[in-house]
Design a protein around this motif. Structure first.
Motif, short mmCIF file in Angstrom:
data_model
loop_
_atom_site.label_atom_id
_atom_site.label_comp_id
_atom_site.label_asym_id
_atom_site.label_seq_id
_atom_site.Cartn_x
_atom_site.Cartn_y
_atom_site.Cartn_z
N ARG A 43 0.83 -1.33 0.01
CA ARG A 43 0.23 0.32 0.04
C ARG A 43 0.58 0.72 -0.06
NH1 ARG A 43 -5.65 -0.48 2.04
NH2 ARG A 43 -5.85 -2.52 1.75
N THR A 74 0.61 6.05 -1.67
CA THR A 74 1.04 7.04 -0.12
C THR A 74 2.12 7.83 -0.79
OG1 THR A 74 -0.27 6.02 1.85
CG2 THR A 74 0.46 7.99 1.73
N LEU A 85 0.74 10.31 -3.31
CA LEU A 85 0.28 11.31 -3.17
C LEU A 85 0.81 11.99 -2.20
CD1 LEU A 85 -2.60 12.01 -3.04
CD2 LEU A 85 -3.02 10.33 -0.62
N ARG A 96 -8.55 5.22 -6.76
CA ARG A 96 -6.56 5.31 -7.27
C ARG A 96 -7.11 5.80 -8.93
NH1 ARG A 96 -0.69 2.39 -6.52
NH2 ARG A 96 -0.15 4.14 -6.63
N PRO A 152 -7.15 14.60 -3.93
CA PRO A 152 -7.07 14.07 -2.83
C PRO A 152 -5.59 14.29 -2.89
CG PRO A 152 -6.70 12.31 -4.30
CD PRO A 152 -7.70 13.23 -4.88
N GLU A 156 -6.78 9.84 3.17
CA GLU A 156 -6.69 8.71 2.16
C GLU A 156 -8.57 7.93 2.10
OE1 GLU A 156 -2.77 7.50 1.76
OE2 GLU A 156 -4.31 6.25 2.77
N TRP A 171 -8.66 6.40 -1.19
CA TRP A 171 -7.37 6.28 -1.80
C TRP A 171 -6.64 4.78 -0.59
CZ3 TRP A 171 -5.62 8.79 -5.93
CH2 TRP A 171 -4.32 7.65 -6.40
N GLY A 213 -3.82 3.55 0.16
CA GLY A 213 -2.95 3.65 0.57
C GLY A 213 -2.56 3.46 2.04
N LYS A 255 -5.33 4.68 4.74
CA LYS A 255 -6.75 3.21 4.85
C LYS A 255 -6.26 2.64 5.61
CE LYS A 255 -10.60 2.39 2.53
NZ LYS A 255 -10.70 1.38 2.92
#
Length: 322
Positions: free
Chosen positions: A93, A97, A100, A166, A191, A265, A270, A272, A275
């Motif tokens: 994951r 992130t 982002l 995503r 985001p 997230e 999202w 990542g 979450k």
């Protein structure tokens, strides 16, 4: 420089060790994962078997010592839910992130520095007041409210951008990223902007303050006396002087972007690690929670070390002191 790096690495090891004790004891003292992992009608024999399988039947110090020995070999435990190494679950994951956070940081620089320069070079004007008022809003408005408003305006009312997920990903230099496809970029915009708003306000204020403190200095007056253009003075002399505090603060803030992307997230679904940690806390997936915190701490330490090194590169006086 070598002695400084070695000293910081030793400090990092101590911080990680202390953090591992605090986090392990804190997380393992909360709740009973068996209540979530097993059905309500599970027999005592089934509960005992799962308890032994997960190693939860041993005293807490024994559990921690075993965890520490495995951690030294790169093993931070196996997820109760995914039945995979906790580090592997996080690393699956993490790219989403990081993507982002990098985009949010880029937006903060691309938007914040020009606006900060504009406000700093025009003190006392309506332009400065407008920019600084906008930066106050960036600090003041709650992140979750900003996210909902972005979804309401750009996804629901205008229908320009998607609100969740995503999107389609592709590969750039062998790295899977949303930036490789138009659909992925469309999913990334909201985001990333939501995560960047507070950092944009921070960069504006840092840049504006740096410009207003630098412009009256003697070396700027000498540069003007030599006949250098205003653009060259700002782009070379002023920017070099104000970038040190900006790099320092943004280096630390980049770690916070990764660690505290949880709200963004969650709002934008999202996929990542933000979450992931919320889901893991809800289902008491202890190994993932512990591994997440230790990975984030390690990233903070690494980022701070990189910032210190960049500090010494930008300002030779700092390197001379070390």
């Amino acid at each position: 420089m070598t002695a400084f790096v070695i000293r910081r690495l030793l400090q990092a090891i101590m911080v990680l060790l202390v953090t591992s004790v605090i986090v392990f004891v804190g997380v393992y003292a909360i709740g009973d994962p068996l209540e979530i992992l097993l059905p309500a009608d599970a027999t005592p024999a089934e509960r005992a078997q799962v308890t032994r399988t997960l190693g939860l039947d041993q005293p807490l110090p024994v559990q921690y010592f075993g965890f520490l020995m495995r951690a030294l070999q790169g093993d931070l435990g196996t997820s109760f839910v995914y039945n995979q190494p906790a580090v592997q679950v996080i690393l699956q994951r993490l790219p989403a992130t990081l993507e982002l956070a990098f985009c949010a940081l880029l937006l903060a620089l691309v938007i914040g520095i020009p606006l900060g320069l504009l406000a700093g070079l025009r003190p006392g004007t309506r332009t400065e007041e407008t920019v600084m008022t906008g930066s106050i809003l960036g600090f003041s408005l709650p992140n979750f409210w900003q996210g909902m408003m972005l979804i309401m305006i750009f996804a629901v009312i205008l229908g320009w951008l998607p609100s969740t997920g995503r999107g389609r990903t592709g590969t750039i230099l062998g790295i899977e990223t949303s930036l490789a496809t138009a659909d992925g970029i469309r999913h990334l915009i909201l985001p990333a902007l939501n995560l960047a708003l507070a950092k944009i306000a921070l960069v504006i204020r840092l840049t504006r303050t740096g410009v207003q403190e630098t412009m009256p200095l003697d070396f700027i007056k000498f540069a003007r006396a030599r006949g250098l253009s205003g653009r060259r003075i700002v782009s070379v002399h002023v920017m070099k002087n104000i970038m040190i505090p900006i790099i320092t603060v943004l280096g630390i803030e980049f770690g916070s972007l990764i660690a505290f992307a949880v709200v963004t997230e969650t709002i934008f679904a999202w996929p990542g690690i933000g979450k992931l940690i919320i889901d893991s806390i809800n289902i008491l997936d202890r190994p993932v929670v512990v591994a997440y915190i230790l990975v984030i701490v390690a990233m903070f330490i690494t980022i701070n070390l990189i910032v210190d090194i960049l500090y010494s590169v930008l300002d030779p006086r700092i390197r001379a002191k070390r």
